[in-house]
Design an enzyme around this catalytic site. Structure first.
Site, PDB file in Angstrom:
ATOM      1  N   ASP A   7     -27.321 -28.240   1.560  1.00 61.69           N
ATOM      2  CA  ASP A   7     -27.860 -28.752   2.812  1.00 61.69           C
ATOM      3  C   ASP A   7     -29.181 -27.993   3.030  1.00 61.69           C
ATOM      4  O   ASP A   7     -29.373 -26.913   2.462  1.00 61.69           O
ATOM      5  CB  ASP A   7     -26.850 -28.460   3.939  1.00 61.69           C
ATOM      6  CG  ASP A   7     -27.404 -28.804   5.306  1.00 61.69           C
ATOM      7  OD1 ASP A   7     -28.002 -29.878   5.457  1.00 61.69           O
ATOM      8  OD2 ASP A   7     -27.248 -27.976   6.236  1.00 61.69           O
ATOM      9  N   LEU A   8     -30.082 -28.545   3.816  1.00 61.28           N
ATOM     10  CA  LEU A   8     -31.386 -27.889   4.003  1.00 61.28           C
ATOM     11  C   LEU A   8     -31.416 -27.016   5.265  1.00 61.28           C
ATOM     12  O   LEU A   8     -31.536 -25.794   5.198  1.00 61.28           O
ATOM     13  CB  LEU A   8     -32.489 -28.955   4.073  1.00 61.28           C
ATOM     14  CG  LEU A   8     -33.910 -28.448   4.312  1.00 61.28           C
ATOM     15  CD1 LEU A   8     -34.393 -27.582   3.166  1.00 61.28           C
ATOM     16  CD2 LEU A   8     -34.861 -29.643   4.501  1.00 61.28           C
ATOM     17  N   ASP A   9     -31.286 -27.686   6.438  1.00 64.71           N
ATOM     18  CA  ASP A   9     -31.406 -26.990   7.722  1.00 64.71           C
ATOM     19  C   ASP A   9     -30.221 -26.056   7.925  1.00 64.71           C
ATOM     20  O   ASP A   9     -29.075 -26.498   7.979  1.00 64.71           O
ATOM     21  CB  ASP A   9     -31.454 -28.013   8.870  1.00 64.71           C
ATOM     22  CG  ASP A   9     -32.698 -28.911   8.799  1.00 64.71           C
ATOM     23  OD1 ASP A   9     -33.787 -28.385   8.561  1.00 64.71           O
ATOM     24  OD2 ASP A   9     -32.559 -30.126   8.987  1.00 64.71           O
ATOM     25  N   THR A  26     -34.423 -24.235  10.520  1.00 68.42           N
ATOM     26  CA  THR A  26     -35.267 -25.127  11.330  1.00 68.42           C
ATOM     27  C   THR A  26     -34.625 -25.430  12.682  1.00 68.42           C
ATOM     28  O   THR A  26     -35.242 -26.088  13.507  1.00 68.42           O
ATOM     29  CB  THR A  26     -35.497 -26.448  10.582  1.00 68.42           C
ATOM     30  OG1 THR A  26     -34.263 -26.811   9.995  1.00 68.42           O
ATOM     31  CG2 THR A  26     -36.558 -26.306   9.506  1.00 68.42           C
ATOM     32  N   LYS A  61     -26.321 -29.344  15.345  1.00 74.37           N
ATOM     33  CA  LYS A  61     -26.543 -28.970  13.943  1.00 74.37           C
ATOM     34  C   LYS A  61     -25.864 -29.981  13.019  1.00 74.37           C
ATOM     35  O   LYS A  61     -24.681 -30.285  13.187  1.00 74.37           O
ATOM     36  CB  LYS A  61     -26.017 -27.556  13.673  1.00 74.37           C
ATOM     37  CG  LYS A  61     -26.930 -26.505  14.266  1.00 74.37           C
ATOM     38  CD  LYS A  61     -26.557 -25.104  13.838  1.00 74.37           C
ATOM     39  CE  LYS A  61     -27.542 -24.105  14.427  1.00 74.37           C
ATOM     40  NZ  LYS A  61     -27.118 -22.719  14.233  1.00 74.37           N
ATOM     41  N   SER A  74     -29.424 -33.629   2.571  1.00 77.76           N
ATOM     42  CA  SER A  74     -29.742 -33.347   3.973  1.00 77.76           C
ATOM     43  C   SER A  74     -29.836 -34.624   4.799  1.00 77.76           C
ATOM     44  O   SER A  74     -30.261 -35.661   4.304  1.00 77.76           O
ATOM     45  CB  SER A  74     -31.094 -32.615   4.041  1.00 77.76           C
ATOM     46  OG  SER A  74     -31.582 -32.582   5.351  1.00 77.76           O
ATOM     47  N   ALA A  75     -29.477 -34.508   6.082  1.00 75.14           N
ATOM     48  CA  ALA A  75     -29.596 -35.643   6.999  1.00 75.14           C
ATOM     49  C   ALA A  75     -31.042 -35.850   7.447  1.00 75.14           C
ATOM     50  O   ALA A  75     -31.399 -36.894   7.972  1.00 75.14           O
ATOM     51  CB  ALA A  75     -28.732 -35.386   8.236  1.00 75.14           C
ATOM     52  N   LYS A 112     -23.106 -37.502   8.070  1.00 74.14           N
ATOM     53  CA  LYS A 112     -21.976 -36.607   7.798  1.00 74.14           C
ATOM     54  C   LYS A 112     -21.077 -36.645   9.023  1.00 74.14           C
ATOM     55  O   LYS A 112     -21.606 -36.725  10.127  1.00 74.14           O
ATOM     56  CB  LYS A 112     -22.487 -35.178   7.557  1.00 74.14           C
ATOM     57  CG  LYS A 112     -23.495 -35.046   6.399  1.00 74.14           C
ATOM     58  CD  LYS A 112     -24.174 -33.676   6.407  1.00 74.14           C
ATOM     59  CE  LYS A 112     -25.276 -33.602   5.367  1.00 74.14           C
ATOM     60  NZ  LYS A 112     -26.012 -32.324   5.358  1.00 74.14           N
ATOM     61  N   GLU A 139     -22.986 -25.738   3.006  1.00 70.74           N
ATOM     62  CA  GLU A 139     -23.184 -26.358   4.317  1.00 70.74           C
ATOM     63  C   GLU A 139     -22.981 -25.400   5.474  1.00 70.74           C
ATOM     64  O   GLU A 139     -22.071 -24.578   5.439  1.00 70.74           O
ATOM     65  CB  GLU A 139     -22.153 -27.484   4.491  1.00 70.74           C
ATOM     66  CG  GLU A 139     -22.686 -28.872   4.342  1.00 70.74           C
ATOM     67  CD  GLU A 139     -23.667 -29.315   5.425  1.00 70.74           C
ATOM     68  OE1 GLU A 139     -23.772 -28.629   6.463  1.00 70.74           O
ATOM     69  OE2 GLU A 139     -24.324 -30.339   5.252  1.00 70.74           O
ATOM     70  N   ASP A 140     -23.805 -25.518   6.514  1.00 71.54           N
ATOM     71  CA  ASP A 140     -23.625 -24.680   7.701  1.00 71.54           C
ATOM     72  C   ASP A 140     -22.977 -25.446   8.853  1.00 71.54           C
ATOM     73  O   ASP A 140     -22.639 -24.838   9.871  1.00 71.54           O
ATOM     74  CB  ASP A 140     -24.972 -24.105   8.179  1.00 71.54           C
ATOM     75  CG  ASP A 140     -25.875 -25.179   8.752  1.00 71.54           C
ATOM     76  OD1 ASP A 140     -25.962 -26.266   8.137  1.00 71.54           O
ATOM     77  OD2 ASP A 140     -26.494 -24.949   9.800  1.00 71.54           O
TER      78      ASP A 140
HETATM   79  C1  BG6 Z   1     -30.078 -32.021  10.127  1.00 70.40           C
HETATM   80  C2  BG6 Z   1     -30.229 -31.074  11.297  1.00 70.40           C
HETATM   81  O1  BG6 Z   1     -30.261 -31.340   8.922  1.00 70.40           O
HETATM   82  O2  BG6 Z   1     -31.064 -33.057  10.209  1.00 70.40           O
HETATM   83  C3  BG6 Z   1     -30.150 -31.839  12.628  1.00 70.40           C
HETATM   84  O3  BG6 Z   1     -29.214 -30.098  11.243  1.00 70.40           O
HETATM   85  C4  BG6 Z   1     -31.183 -32.955  12.619  1.00 70.40           C
HETATM   86  O4  BG6 Z   1     -30.340 -30.955  13.691  1.00 70.40           O
HETATM   87  C5  BG6 Z   1     -31.001 -33.852  11.401  1.00 70.40           C
HETATM   88  O5  BG6 Z   1     -31.072 -33.743  13.807  1.00 70.40           O
HETATM   89  C6  BG6 Z   1     -32.053 -34.946  11.317  1.00 70.40           C
HETATM   90  O6  BG6 Z   1     -33.302 -34.362  11.094  1.00 70.40           O
HETATM   91  P1  BG6 Z   1     -34.698 -35.071  11.285  1.00 70.40           P
HETATM   92  O7  BG6 Z   1     -35.674 -34.087  10.713  1.00 70.40           O
HETATM   93  O8  BG6 Z   1     -34.669 -36.342  10.468  1.00 70.40           O
HETATM   94  O9  BG6 Z   1     -34.888 -35.360  12.725  1.00 70.40           O
HETATM   95 MG    MG Z   2     -27.394 -27.814   8.234  1.00 73.06          MG
END
Ligand code: BG6
Ligand code: MG
Length: 216
Positions: free
Chosen positions: A10-12, A18, A46, A115-116, A146, A170-171
């Protein structure tokens, strides 16, 4: 012989932090609408998609908006967020993250991002780790949030590795659930109290090692 052939990150909250930028942007939006957003509420966002995050925030503020208005609000928040992440530097990579991904690659494992976020390309570029992943699957490529496993299954498919041979880092609770729903191992990044469903929980990738990985 370990069954692990690929690591999906996962990224964030796993590679970079972030959440603070998401929080600042959502808080500014909430403040403009006349209410505040707490750190505790931000925790609940998150791993949650942009659209769903806005729905929750509007609910917390007791505000109703049409789908068209919601689109405008989400775009506004994203503009502020993109402005902040465009100033990110390699210093913002979480401790041990880059080193662990490199260690996996040196050990012959495939690596992917799952990542989402629809902003993952900008973040990877700004912190200078574009080339670290064999596959990048993000919110631009998948649509089911997810805990649906779509994002991780797409990553496994692009790597050509069976889900049973993948480990997800994953966090977020929903992210750990997504990994398990996809038939993968999950390493939680954070607290065991929160991520109890994971096969292993570590405080960060600086607390992870190939030895721990091969024991999964
Ligand atoms: C996830 C974050 O990785 O991405 C969420 O944990 C965020 O907080 C989601 O809403 C979507 O991200 P973005 O950058 O497309 O708005
Ligand atoms: Mg995350």
């Amino acid at each position: 012989m370990s069954i692990i052939k690929a690591c999906i990150f996962d990224l964030d909250g796993v590679i970079v932090d972030t959440a603070v930028y998401h929080y600042k942007a959502w808080k500014r939006l909430a403040n403009e609408m006349g209410f505040d957003l707490t750190v505790e509420q931000n925790e609940k966002l998150k791993g949650v998609s942009r659209t769903r995050s806005l729905e929750l925030i509007l609910q917390w503020g007791g505000i109703t908006k049409t789908p068209e208005e919601q689109e405008v609000l989400a775009a506004k928040k994203n503009d502020w967020y993109v402005d902040m992440i465009s100033h990110m530097t390699p210093d913002e990579i979480l401790p041990g993250a880059k080193e662990f991904v490199i260690a996996c690659r040196v050990a012959g494992l495939k690596t992917a991002l799952g990542s989402a976020s629809k902003n993952s390309g900008t973040i990877l570029e700004k912190v200078g780790i574009v080339g670290l992943f064999d596959a990048v699957i993000d919110g631009n490529k998948v649509s089911k949030p997810k805990p649906d496993p779509e994002v991780f299954l797409a990553a496994a498919a692009e790597l050509n590795i069976a889900p049973g041979n993948c480990v997800v880092f994953e966090d977020a609770i929903a992210g750990v659930e997504a990994a398990k729903n996809g038939g993968m191992k999950a390493v939680g990044i954070g607290s065991p109290d929160v991520l109890g469903e994971a096969d292993l929980v570590v405080s960060g990738l600086n607390d992870m090692s190939l030895a721990k990985l091969y024991m999964l």
